[in-house]
Scaffold this active site. Sequence first.
Site, mmCIF file in Angstrom:
data_model
loop_
_atom_site.group_PDB
_atom_site.id
_atom_site.type_symbol
_atom_site.label_atom_id
_atom_site.label_comp_id
_atom_site.label_asym_id
_atom_site.label_seq_id
_atom_site.Cartn_x
_atom_site.Cartn_y
_atom_site.Cartn_z
ATOM 1 N N ASP A 1 11.842 1.418 16.679
ATOM 2 C CA ASP A 1 11.774 2.956 15.594
ATOM 3 C C ASP A 1 12.249 2.097 14.184
ATOM 4 O O ASP A 1 13.308 1.389 13.573
ATOM 5 C CB ASP A 1 12.089 3.231 15.477
ATOM 6 C CG ASP A 1 11.867 4.885 14.429
ATOM 7 O OD1 ASP A 1 10.947 5.289 14.792
ATOM 8 O OD2 ASP A 1 12.680 4.894 13.620
ATOM 9 N N ASN B 1 7.668 5.676 2.646
ATOM 10 C CA ASN B 1 6.747 6.407 2.161
ATOM 11 C C ASN B 1 6.883 7.375 0.567
ATOM 12 O O ASN B 1 5.676 7.063 0.277
ATOM 13 C CB ASN B 1 5.916 7.418 3.021
ATOM 14 C CG ASN B 1 5.379 6.407 4.453
ATOM 15 O OD1 ASN B 1 4.222 5.481 3.599
ATOM 16 N ND2 ASN B 1 5.206 7.182 5.538
ATOM 17 N N HIS C 1 2.044 5.841 0.249
ATOM 18 C CA HIS C 1 1.348 5.940 2.082
ATOM 19 C C HIS C 1 0.815 3.814 2.066
ATOM 20 O O HIS C 1 0.923 3.851 2.888
ATOM 21 C CB HIS C 1 0.937 6.371 2.637
ATOM 22 C CG HIS C 1 1.243 8.199 2.923
ATOM 23 N ND1 HIS C 1 2.523 8.487 4.031
ATOM 24 C CD2 HIS C 1 1.602 9.001 1.914
ATOM 25 C CE1 HIS C 1 2.937 9.193 3.641
ATOM 26 N NE2 HIS C 1 2.316 10.523 2.317
ATOM 27 N N GLU D 1 5.702 5.263 13.304
ATOM 28 C CA GLU D 1 6.299 4.352 12.952
ATOM 29 C C GLU D 1 6.751 3.725 13.869
ATOM 30 O O GLU D 1 8.459 3.043 13.772
ATOM 31 C CB GLU D 1 7.392 4.619 11.751
ATOM 32 C CG GLU D 1 8.538 5.380 11.988
ATOM 33 C CD GLU D 1 8.586 6.583 12.278
ATOM 34 O OE1 GLU D 1 9.227 7.280 11.620
ATOM 35 O OE2 GLU D 1 7.280 6.365 11.568
#
Length: 343
Positions: free
Chosen positions: A209, A217, A222, A252
Amino acid sequence: MLNAEHLNIKSKIGSDKEYLFIGCNLLIVAFISGSELWLRTRQQYHKQIVVGCGYIISYLMYFLIEPFVDGAQMLLMMPIIVSLVYFDRKLLYSLGFFSVVFYAGIYFGLERVVLHKPLLEFLLVECVFIVFVIMTQAVISRAQEAQEHLEQLTKSEQGLMVERAISDKLLKIDALTGLYNHKTFHEYLDLLLEQCESNGLRLQLALLDIDNFKRVNDTYGHWVGDLVLKEVATKLGGMIGLNDFAARYGGEEFAIIFTDKTLPEAYSYVEELRMSIASMGHPYAGGKPITVSVGLCNYEPGLGKELMFRRTDDALYKAKKEGKNTVVTAQASQGEACLLNIV
């Protein structure tokens, strides 16, 4: 009884002409043998050799048979048939024109003067040449049409195969990262787990992760987040082994399936991957490092898919909780141990 006058024979071979008859036959055998030898040993001028040999043999046979058999001119059609071997329309027209002109020279220079053949016979033979060329041209045209139709079918089939392959790839690949998608990951994992239970295949699952991805973001947009995902995916796909499997699990989060490795070997892989990702530069994200947290679990016979995922996810949560940018190996909880003992 029949006598020689009733037979369709113009003359017979005299003893003084036997050497010519034998010589012509020897020449035919020599030309055929020489042409065959050339075709087997050389890679050039095959078409020219076949055409030339066909002309020479046809006219030698014609001069051998013509004094004894009416209609021997049909042997002169042999060279034109060569064009059917190559399906060459240009070659057909060239051979047809040459045959018409060459036979005209033979007729006016030899047959009309020596054999006193009528002009009508000459005209009939020339008409046969022309008709034969037209018929051969029709055969070549139909063959070429059939070939073009077959090529179109082949191209259409190839196009369908390419489209099917692309569609199949699109169904399996994540469009943004180029890794396998969530669905394909589970399909592959199910198959491998069957091998683990039946054949003792070694398997480890790692969940990765990206740390603080929401902040990336929110801070940079983004599109920067997408760039980060692509770069991490590229690094991940480039570092795993040929027998391993990497996928974008969602958002993610990424997943790696290691096969035929020990747990220490798999841990070494993900640790190297973690450090490599942390050392990457991201100038579009303020030059700050992007890190990942990793949970790693070794599959044990009878563990099952659900418990393996639970262990891996707990290890990932622990890695996040302990400060991120680290690798944590899953451990069995007391509840799982009891459940496995019951099973």
